[in-house]
Structures are given as structure tokens and as C-alpha cells.
Enzyme design. Structure first.
Site, PDB file in Angstrom:
ATOM      1  CG  HIS A  53      44.021  46.008  34.655  1.00  0.00           C
ATOM      2  ND1 HIS A  53      44.330  45.350  35.820  1.00  0.00           N
ATOM      3  CD2 HIS A  53      43.013  45.298  34.085  1.00  0.00           C
ATOM      4  CE1 HIS A  53      43.554  44.281  35.943  1.00  0.00           C
ATOM      5  NE2 HIS A  53      42.749  44.237  34.909  1.00  0.00           N
TER       6      HIS A  53
ATOM      7  CG  ASP B  94      32.176  40.844  28.429  1.00  0.00           C
ATOM      8  OD1 ASP B  94      32.873  40.455  27.472  1.00  0.00           O
ATOM      9  OD2 ASP B  94      32.657  41.122  29.534  1.00  0.00           O
TER      10      ASP B  94
END
Length: 398
Positions: free
Chosen positions: A299, A251
Site C-alpha cells: 500500500h 529490510d
């Protein structure tokens, strides 16, 4: 005009509530949770039946959110003692707010159960207000980041093909995506990590469903890459449950310190944090992975960006490796429970407003995966009982 509900409809819902309440104490957590869901849905439907359309629309205003935003921002619930009460003048002084303003805000909040006034101008906690500090990361994200975006949706729709990709960019006067914007503001990234950990602790998005949605035990000694894994809360859970797994959490660099602090000492040999952008090819360390986990990642992105993310992974995968996509699969209207559909549609709206993206139906996911070069195909799809997410295992098409 007041709509008179059918007495039989109201009685059916009342009977369902009566039948479900004893099951709330069931020894089976799943049966108890199902009963709780039935009660919530029946109560919501009953409220909708007996409330006039005009009253229902009036309830949808933002005033409640305004008072809650102030309460969260000034950490008022952390100042009010858990037991007993505090004079509002003392509370106002500690929070740096005018007494009259604070009194009016709190008395409005009391109408939805937050705080009480056991004596004139004395404030006490309620069960609702005691939860506010724990939920602060969620409230901060929803009220300070998402709420300004929501009220600019109409402006975005008036120029939907213009320079802004979503309402969020208009609200925050930026051309950056949320992720680029937040990466320059460490406090936003830190709060978002806490928000994600909070919403995946309990409920339909609980991290435990990751452990049930894939046959991890069959991998043996294996490497898992948690792509976009925030501060490592999912990767840590996997490593705790499956001693044969080594986990690489990828990340933003801004999350490295938080991730390093989160990883227990006894897991540091098997869980590592690696700063990485999922739009770029995998590092040499990650290319040997057996599974790339994408949980609640796609998403947040439009189809073109999703293709770029998946393409970077597909190009890095060794033969036989899998991509595991954990996402909600939208169902057709009326197919899910009333309460579940409310949540699904609300999340879809949030994706539109905040990211210019969307939740997807199975057909949408399938088409998206097949559009990647090389194409990816769904070889398995599992939705654990009680989970809002489905776990889609992808392989490169032979």
C-alpha cells in the site's frame, strides 16, 4: 443555520450505548471489543448529529495538532511528574521555553484533556498526557513527517502531473521517495520502526492477527521471509509461536542493529536479519523460502512499483512457494462500520499524500496480481475476526 437532529435518531444511538456499556466487561475479549466499537461509533454519530455543520468544520482545524507537536517535540509529558504537579516556571526552564508561551500552549492542550492545572500556574498529568511518551514514535511520524505533507496536498493537486510524485516531496523539498529520504537519515528510519511496532501492538492491526491469518502450522519445517520486516517484530512473533519456522527478516541496512538487538538469544538460530531491497531478486539464502510475507508493504507503493516488487519475488520463488500479502481491503462506501470506514479513508488519504500510492479494493488487488509476469493469483483470502487486514495467499499461475 443550526440543524435540529431527529430525536428518534438520537434516542436510538443512546439506547445502543446503554445496551453496549454492560458488555464492556464481558469475559470474551472479542465481545468486549465489539461493544467498545459500538459505543465509540454511536458516540461519534451522536456528536455529529447534535453538532451544527459550521461547528463541525471549525473543529477540523489544525490548532490542536500545533500544541501537540510542541508537547511531543519538547517531551513535556516526560518532565511533568506522574503524580503531583510542577510549577510552570520550573517546567518552562527544564524544557527551554518561555513561560508565557508554554502556559498558552498547555492551556489550549487542556481543552482536549492533555494536562490539568490543579492550582494556578501548576501543571499536572492526566490520563491523556500520561500516554504521550508511549505514543511519541507515532506522534513524531504523524506530526513532523506527515503533517507538513498534508498541508501541501493542494499544491500537489495543482500540478498533479508535474515533477513531484506526491505532496510529501513538495513539503520536504525532495525528489526522493520517503524511503530513500529516510534511508539517509537514521533517526527517521529508527523512529519509523518504533512507530510500526507501536501501531501493530493492540487494536485492529495487532501482530497477533498474522498468526491467525494463515495456516502456518501446516507448513512443518519451513522458511519464511518477512519482506520489508523492519526490525523483526513480526518475524520474532512467528518464530516464538511456531518452533518449526525459520524466519529471514529483510529490510534496510539501517535497521540491522535494531533488529539484531530485538531478536532474543534463544531465537537467533531461527531468526536472522538480512539487508535487502525488495526491488531486487532474492538472495540465494532466501530463494528456498516457502512463504514470502508482505505485510503493510504494497500500500506504500504505486501500481508500477508494486509490480516490480512482486515480479522480483515471483521470479525467485521455488515451485509451490507462496506470497502472503497482508493488507487492508477497501470496501464500498457504507459497507463497513462508520468508525472503520473513517480509518480506511484516512489511511487511503495518507497513502496518497505521503507515498503517491493508495489503499485498494479486492478488485484492485486481483488486477494488480494478475498483471505481474508471471501472473499471480489469489488462492485464499482470510480476514481474522477483529483484524483490519486481510491475508491474501498468492501462487504463480500454472
Amino acid at each position: 443555520m443550526v440543524c435540529v437532529p431527529s430525536s428518534s435518531s438520537v434516542m436510538e444511538l443512546a439506547n445502543l450505548i446503554s445496551q453496549s456499556i454492560p458488555k464492556l466487561q464481558d469475559e470474551s475479549p472479542q465481545r468486549a471489543n465489539d461493544a467498545r466499537g459500538n459505543v465509540i461509533e454511536a458516540c461519534s454519530k451522536m456528536l455529529a448529529l447534535v453538532t451544527s455543520p459550521a461547528e463541525m468544520l471549525k473543529e477540523m482545524v489544525l490548532i490542536n495538532l500545533a500544541s501537540l507537536q510542541v508537547i511531543n517535540h519538547y517531551q513535556i509529558a516526560s518532565v511533568v511528574p506522574l503524580n503531583g504537579h510542577i510549577p510552570i516556571s520550573e517546567l518552562a526552564n527544564k524544557c527551554g521555553l518561555p513561560v508565557d508561551i508554554l502556559r498558552r500552549i498547555l492551556r489550549q492542550a487542556m481543552t482536549y484533556g492533555a494536562f490539568s492545572e490543579p492550582e494556578p500556574d501548576c501543571i499536572a498529568q492526566t490520563d491523556v498526557s500520561r500516554e504521550i511518551p508511549r505514543l511519541s514514535p507515532l506522534l513524531t511520524y504523524q506530526l513532523d513527517v506527515c503533517l507538513p505533507s498534508m498541508v501541501r496536498l493542494l499544491d500537489w493537486l495543482k500540478d498533479v502531473d508535474g515533477e513531484h510524485a506526491c505532496a510529501y516531496q513538495i513539503a520536504h523539498d525532495t525528489k526522493d521517495t520517503w524511503w530513500s529520504y529516510a534511508s539517509k537519515r537514521p533517526e527517521l528510519i529508527e523512529n519509523y520502526g518504533k512507530y510500526m511496532a507501536l501501531i501493530t501492538s493492540g487494536g485492529a492491526h495487532d501482530v497477533s492477527y498474522v498468526l491467525k491469518g494463515f495456516a502456518w502450522e501446516k507448513l512443518g519445517n519451513a522458511v519464511v521471509v518477512d519482506v520489508g520486516g523492519a526490525d523483526g517484530f513480526v518475524g520474532i512473533s512467528l518464530a516464538k509461536e511456531y518452533p518449526n519456522l525459520a524466519v529471514i527478516v529483510e529490510d534496510n541496512l539501517g535497521l540491522k542493529d535494531s533488529a539484531d538487538d530485538n531478536i532474543p538469544q534463544h531465537l537467533k538460530s531461527r531468526v536472522v536479519f538480512l539487508p535487502h531491497s525488495f526491488f531486487k531478486p532474492q538472495s540465494a539464502l532466501s530463494r528456498d523460502a516457502d512463504v514470502f510475507l508482505l505485510r503493510h508493504i504494497l500500500h506504500d507503493w504505486n501500481d508500477n512499483d508494486c509490480r516490480a516488487i512482486l515480479q522480483a519475488l515471483a521470479a525467485s520463488m521455488k515451485p509451490g512457494a507462496s506470497i502472503l500479502v497482508a493488507e487492508q481491503i477497501l470496501q464500498r462506501p457504507g459497507a463497513a462500520s462508520w468508525q472503520r470506514e473513517r480509518v480506511m479513508r484516512a489511511l487511503d488519504m495518507q497513502m496518497m499524500i505521503q507515498f503517491g500510492s493508495k489503499e485498494r479494493a479486492y478488485e484492485d488487488w486481483d488486477a494488480l496480481f494478475k498483471s505481474v509476469d508471471p501472473p499471480l493469483e489469489i488462492v485464499d483470502c482470510v480476514q481474522p475476526v477483529g483484524s483490519a487486514d486481510s491475508f491474501m495467499e498468492l501462487k504463480r499461475r500454472a
